[in-house]
Enzyme design. Structure first.
Site, mmCIF file in Angstrom:
data_model
loop_
_atom_site.group_PDB
_atom_site.id
_atom_site.type_symbol
_atom_site.label_atom_id
_atom_site.label_comp_id
_atom_site.label_asym_id
_atom_site.label_seq_id
_atom_site.Cartn_x
_atom_site.Cartn_y
_atom_site.Cartn_z
ATOM 1 N N CYS A 90 0.814 -1.221 0.000
ATOM 2 C CA CYS A 90 0.000 0.000 0.000
ATOM 3 C C CYS A 90 0.846 1.270 0.000
ATOM 4 O O CYS A 90 0.312 2.368 -0.085
ATOM 5 C CB CYS A 90 -0.949 -0.004 1.187
ATOM 6 S SG CYS A 90 -1.914 -1.518 1.284
ATOM 7 N N HIS A 139 -8.860 4.258 -1.153
ATOM 8 C CA HIS A 139 -7.515 3.702 -1.008
ATOM 9 C C HIS A 139 -7.174 2.737 -2.156
ATOM 10 O O HIS A 139 -7.101 1.542 -1.970
ATOM 11 C CB HIS A 139 -7.404 2.997 0.354
ATOM 12 C CG HIS A 139 -6.073 2.386 0.627
ATOM 13 N ND1 HIS A 139 -4.894 2.848 0.073
ATOM 14 C CD2 HIS A 139 -5.730 1.331 1.411
ATOM 15 C CE1 HIS A 139 -3.892 2.083 0.503
ATOM 16 N NE2 HIS A 139 -4.369 1.166 1.299
#
Lengths: 385, 385
Positions: free
Chosen positions: B81, B333
């Site tokens: 991420c 996200h």
């Protein structure tokens, strides 16, 4: 401030009954021992892994964990089959910027975990997805077969000349204990092997190999402080090209290779490659790829690559020995490991530690050439001692 | 020689009916327009993409092709991420080394192509594969739930304090047309939403969003020659940590964040974060993650993060406004896009182009904090105008 290679390691290439991280460990431990360093002394670990034939989709995490770099590995890089070179670049630039003094580039690929059919369905996508791959079924052998037929048609390159690349590769690999294949083959065997994508036959193609390699790079300051014997990175070149083959200017060479070589030669002030390097490692995923590389890298004129191998110019004693450790073709081609395995070969040769495969050194300078996809990516490095 | 950001772009985040490359195009075109550049003027394109929820396993090839960078993109980077930050770093270091004058970092993720069950089976592997993930079924919400319960037990942090992070995120996102969610929510709605992994409820979790972002970086020389208004990169920090949660020193914070912040603060000579930054973007994949980030980045003492949000210190007008554009929690996200979307937010704020979401500027300096996995990777950048 220069950056040098101070340690290299390479696993045995082949079908390996172990995990991705165990493969990496084998190469990393050899590199650490070679540089006489412990994990604690490494500032940064860059993991290269393509991963299209493995179930490990975040490979940097497990590789760094297992190799003792869990606190030192903030990223993974990927550039298809040129991933190893991208990892070298990332370690190199981090040192050059001053963010790390000593960095390790790890290239690892577990190729025998996912079967070829599944992998082709996804890995073939480095080509133009919709038209070429899905509609026409073009996989990597088919792409390079297009290059081979174009080269044959335009320059009269023969299947025998291509076969000679494979024969040379196997002859060298037979003396390299880390090579996937360690058996010599004859021109007749290559020509008689089954057709994969005309005119490429089984022995024109590199194998599906598991493998890992690692190179430890250091700043000139760290090299001097430790009194080490470094192999310096004197030139860096990269390029990329369209993945849509119908948009390529020509099929008889790879523009990305030419542009990457130009960039590296410019940086290292190389004008005559044949008079500058003692040997070279080039990306011979298929025999025609090595022939095109001779030309695109300036070892001979465009169209003369077939002759170059036929006259023995790319063999020991020739104008430019190429792939002395067996190349992708016979040493094996574990995607991300390949670019760093080239650095392993170059370091061993320039240090005169190549044993039965040692070349004669005069310039103490060599080149690595690593291609991703069918010329989608190309990386060229120049190393000198 | 400094490196600055001269153009930024960000796609609409959310469930997007388009391909990976189309998403990237949306962000790239905005960034090019913002910097008033054409593709030809870019020397290097670095593509960040995790790819665990997409069928495109060599994303750099298709993204560069579609966005007009097929000759300029020699590598892809990945750091779970935190991939977007790794792409920024790669572009930054290439300019710093002198290999490129102007480079673009692209972060793109198609998250709604592969379903969650399939993705969890592979994506969850950023954790310790054998024990945690396969044996105990720990997925990302479960990992962060362990952090949350530890924080509650040790410091008395409350579910309401976590809910306040979500409420703030949604309030900000409601004013951001690019955010995935544009609806305000109440503390009661968060507390009443269904439990995902106790004590984390649905509204404590960031969504599954498609999205892309892009940032164009340039050398000081290029900035001056073109008379541009750049946002300078003043500090770079990264770290990584073990993926084996049983080996972590503590669950109430992320060591990787602390080390990355220390590195960036040292580089930028920051000793008092609260007196140095006007605002910050932090990695709030779960509400507890934002609370831990306040502490690990030095905005408040360890254990006081719950209080920090409760007193409004991370809101507009507080000591350190955090995630003014809605954060991962409500803006969305899309893994690799996240780190560069933070840069988008920072550039817009420091240029005073943030409209209804504009913060008051005094120091003209801000921080981005991007985490990969559960603290496996952490990146911190400091930007100043």
């Amino acid at each position: 401030m220069r950056v040098g290679v101070i340690g290299v390691g390479c696993s045995k290439f082949g079908v390996r009954e172990c995990t991705l991280q165990e493969l990496a460990f084998e190469a990393v431990m050899e590199a650490l021992k070679d540089a006489d360093l412990s994990q604690e002394e490494i500032d940064l670990s860059v993991v290269g892994c393509v991963g299209t034939r493995s179930y490990e989709l975040m490979p940097a995490v497990v590789v760094n964990e297992y190799c003792g770099f869990s606190g030192k590995g903030p990223l993974r890089v990927e550039a298809a089959c040129a991933t190893g070179s991208a990892a070298i670049y990332s370690a190199f630039s981090s040192i050059k910027v001053g963010i790390a003094e000593i960095a390790i580039a790890i290239g690892v690929e577990k190729m025998t975990e996912v079967d070829t059919a599944t992998s082709a369905a996804i890995g073939g996508r480095a080509g133009n997805y919709l038209w070429e791959h899905h509609f026409y079924g073009t996989t990597f052998p088919a792409y390079y077969a297009m290059h081979a037929t174009a080269h044959m048609a335009k320059f009269g390159t023969t299947e025998k000349q291509m076969a000679l690349v494979a024969v040379k590769a196997h002859r060298n690999a037979a003396k390299n204990p880390k090579a996937h294949f360690q058996k010599e083959i004859s021109v007749e065997e290559v020509l008689g092997s089954r057709v994969i994508a005309h005119p490429l036959k089984l022995y024109d193609c590199s194998p599906i190999s598991d493998g890992a390699s690692a190179a430890i790079l250091a700043s000139e300051k760290a090299v001097k402080e430790r009194g080490l014997d470094a192999i310096w990175i004197e030139g860096v070149g990269f390029s990329s090209d369209t993945s849509n083959m119908t948009m390529r200017e020509s099929f008889v060479g790879l523009r990305a290779t030419r542009l990457a070589a130009e960039m590296a030669y410019r940086g290292a002030k190389i004008s005559e490659p044949l008079k500058s390097f003692d040997f070279a490692t080039v990306h011979d995923c298929f025999t025609i790829a090595e022939i095109m590389a001779y030309e695109d890298l300036g070892f001979c004129r465009k169209g003369k690559g077939g002759e170059f191998v036929e006259k023995g110019e790319s063999d020991f004693g020739g104008k430019m020995p190429v792939n002395t450790f067996g190349g992708l073709k016979a040493k094996g081609h574990p995607l991300a490991a390949t670019g760093i395995a080239m650095v392993y070969e170059i370091v061993k040769q320039l240090r005169e530690e190549a044993g039965k495969l040692q070349v004669d050194l005069k310039h103490y300078r060599a080149l690595s050439h690593n291609v991703g996809g069918t010329g989608h990516f190309a990386w060229v490095f120049i190393f000198g001692r």
